[in-house]
Design an enzyme around this catalytic site. Sequence first.
Site, PDB file in Angstrom:
ATOM      1  N   GLN A  13      -8.615  10.596   7.119  1.00  0.00           N
ATOM      2  CA  GLN A  13      -7.333  11.316   7.110  1.00  0.00           C
ATOM      3  C   GLN A  13      -7.153  12.107   5.808  1.00  0.00           C
ATOM      4  O   GLN A  13      -6.638  13.231   5.816  1.00  0.00           O
ATOM      5  CB  GLN A  13      -6.195  10.307   7.286  1.00  0.00           C
ATOM      6  CG  GLN A  13      -4.812  10.899   7.199  1.00  0.00           C
ATOM      7  CD  GLN A  13      -3.752   9.895   7.611  1.00  0.00           C
ATOM      8  OE1 GLN A  13      -3.463   9.729   8.784  1.00  0.00           O
ATOM      9  NE2 GLN A  13      -3.176   9.209   6.638  1.00  0.00           N
ATOM     10  N   GLY A  71       0.848  -1.205   0.000  1.00  0.00           N
ATOM     11  CA  GLY A  71       0.000   0.000   0.000  1.00  0.00           C
ATOM     12  C   GLY A  71       0.874   1.243   0.000  1.00  0.00           C
ATOM     13  O   GLY A  71       0.700   2.155  -0.828  1.00  0.00           O
ATOM     14  N   HIS A  72       1.842   1.293   0.909  1.00  0.00           N
ATOM     15  CA  HIS A  72       2.779   2.428   0.941  1.00  0.00           C
ATOM     16  C   HIS A  72       3.538   2.528  -0.397  1.00  0.00           C
ATOM     17  O   HIS A  72       3.714   3.616  -0.942  1.00  0.00           O
ATOM     18  CB  HIS A  72       3.831   2.228   2.033  1.00  0.00           C
ATOM     19  CG  HIS A  72       3.296   2.168   3.432  1.00  0.00           C
ATOM     20  ND1 HIS A  72       3.334   1.028   4.189  1.00  0.00           N
ATOM     21  CD2 HIS A  72       2.731   3.122   4.213  1.00  0.00           C
ATOM     22  CE1 HIS A  72       2.832   1.267   5.390  1.00  0.00           C
ATOM     23  NE2 HIS A  72       2.437   2.528   5.428  1.00  0.00           N
TER      24      HIS A  72
HETATM   25  P1  AMP Z   1       0.729   4.773   7.658  1.00  0.00           P
HETATM   26  O1  AMP Z   1       2.150   4.322   7.598  1.00  0.00           O
HETATM   27  O2  AMP Z   1      -0.225   3.707   8.076  1.00  0.00           O
HETATM   28  O3  AMP Z   1       0.569   6.070   8.391  1.00  0.00           O
HETATM   29  O4  AMP Z   1       0.328   5.084   6.163  1.00  0.00           O
HETATM   30  C1  AMP Z   1       1.062   5.981   5.375  1.00  0.00           C
HETATM   31  C2  AMP Z   1       0.281   6.270   4.112  1.00  0.00           C
HETATM   32  O5  AMP Z   1       0.075   5.054   3.395  1.00  0.00           O
HETATM   33  C3  AMP Z   1      -1.109   6.866   4.411  1.00  0.00           C
HETATM   34  O6  AMP Z   1      -1.408   7.855   3.454  1.00  0.00           O
HETATM   35  C4  AMP Z   1      -1.991   5.653   4.264  1.00  0.00           C
HETATM   36  O7  AMP Z   1      -3.325   5.979   3.921  1.00  0.00           O
HETATM   37  C5  AMP Z   1      -1.313   4.916   3.142  1.00  0.00           C
HETATM   38  N1  AMP Z   1      -1.716   3.508   3.167  1.00  0.00           N
HETATM   39  C6  AMP Z   1      -1.682   2.662   4.235  1.00  0.00           C
HETATM   40  N2  AMP Z   1      -2.195   1.462   3.889  1.00  0.00           N
HETATM   41  C7  AMP Z   1      -2.577   1.563   2.587  1.00  0.00           C
HETATM   42  C8  AMP Z   1      -3.181   0.666   1.658  1.00  0.00           C
HETATM   43  N3  AMP Z   1      -3.522  -0.579   1.994  1.00  0.00           N
HETATM   44  N4  AMP Z   1      -3.414   1.109   0.400  1.00  0.00           N
HETATM   45  C9  AMP Z   1      -3.084   2.379   0.048  1.00  0.00           C
HETATM   46  N5  AMP Z   1      -2.508   3.263   0.868  1.00  0.00           N
HETATM   47  C10 AMP Z   1      -2.254   2.869   2.123  1.00  0.00           C
END
Ligand code: AMP
Length: 278
Positions: A150, A33-34
Amino acid sequence: MRVVSSKDEMRRACRESSRPLSLVPTMGALHDGHLSLVDRARSDSSTVAVSIFVNPTQFGEGEDFTEYPRDLDADLELLQRHGTDLVFVPDVAEVYPPGFDTWVDVGPIADRLEGAARPGHFRGVATVVAKLFGIVQPDRAYFGQKDGQQTVVVRKLARDLDMGIEVVVLPTVRESDGLAMSSRNVRLNPEQRNAAAAVYRALAAGMNLWSSGEADASKVRDAVRQELEAEPLLEVVDYVSVASPDSLEELDRAGRGAMLSTAVHLGPIRLIDNVIME
Ligand code: AMP
């Protein structure tokens, strides 16, 4: 790839970089995802900066700040492979030095849904994102739809404070059974991991009902809740919401563009997910 932990050095490195410069803010423990955000930033920009910072101010009392997964070596290897130019990895004292006292409050949207379940969460998110935007001064910043509220908060922050930064939101990346990828998923045991698929299955059930012509939002919410409650390992459902994509207020009628979202507790973690009704 340059790895930087000081704010001043990061600011200098960004100033000296070629434009457009894109920022992907993360809390690390990176997954596909990241990396989808990093890849898009790479293809859109001349310089790609990624921040890795587990932000304590967005975790409430008793939440999982200490247990949050961290794996910097693996993260740096992935970022290198995906063509990142700059990685910002500050420690907590660098971001919040003694005397830090200024907070960003984005108004009522921060009190709904996740904000109601996690008071103060979006104050922490908006504040750290504003700080990262101030240090990096990117042309664009990339966020995932996975954290639906968010994205609304960050868009509002950038607009209300005239930051001149384009906020790009990309689709949620899912496992083959529909579970939205999340750093926290590694904390699930195999049984809990199986049960976690119920979250997306439930959202899909709500979407199917709506696609077949049911516009009554309470019926859509009921369909989601029913599917969640059929999975015994999902302990508590915090909310099932059909909300306006801008104000995040609950809707009576589910129209195109509405956000169908839910948050549940499963074993050691809380899972959130959403779909846009279109
Ligand atoms: P985090 O590390 O969880 O704070 O996420 C960092 C970024 O990655 C944020 O913009 C999240 O929305 C995005 N993100 C996390 N998981 C996913 C996913 N499964 N698909 C797309 N973006 C994601």
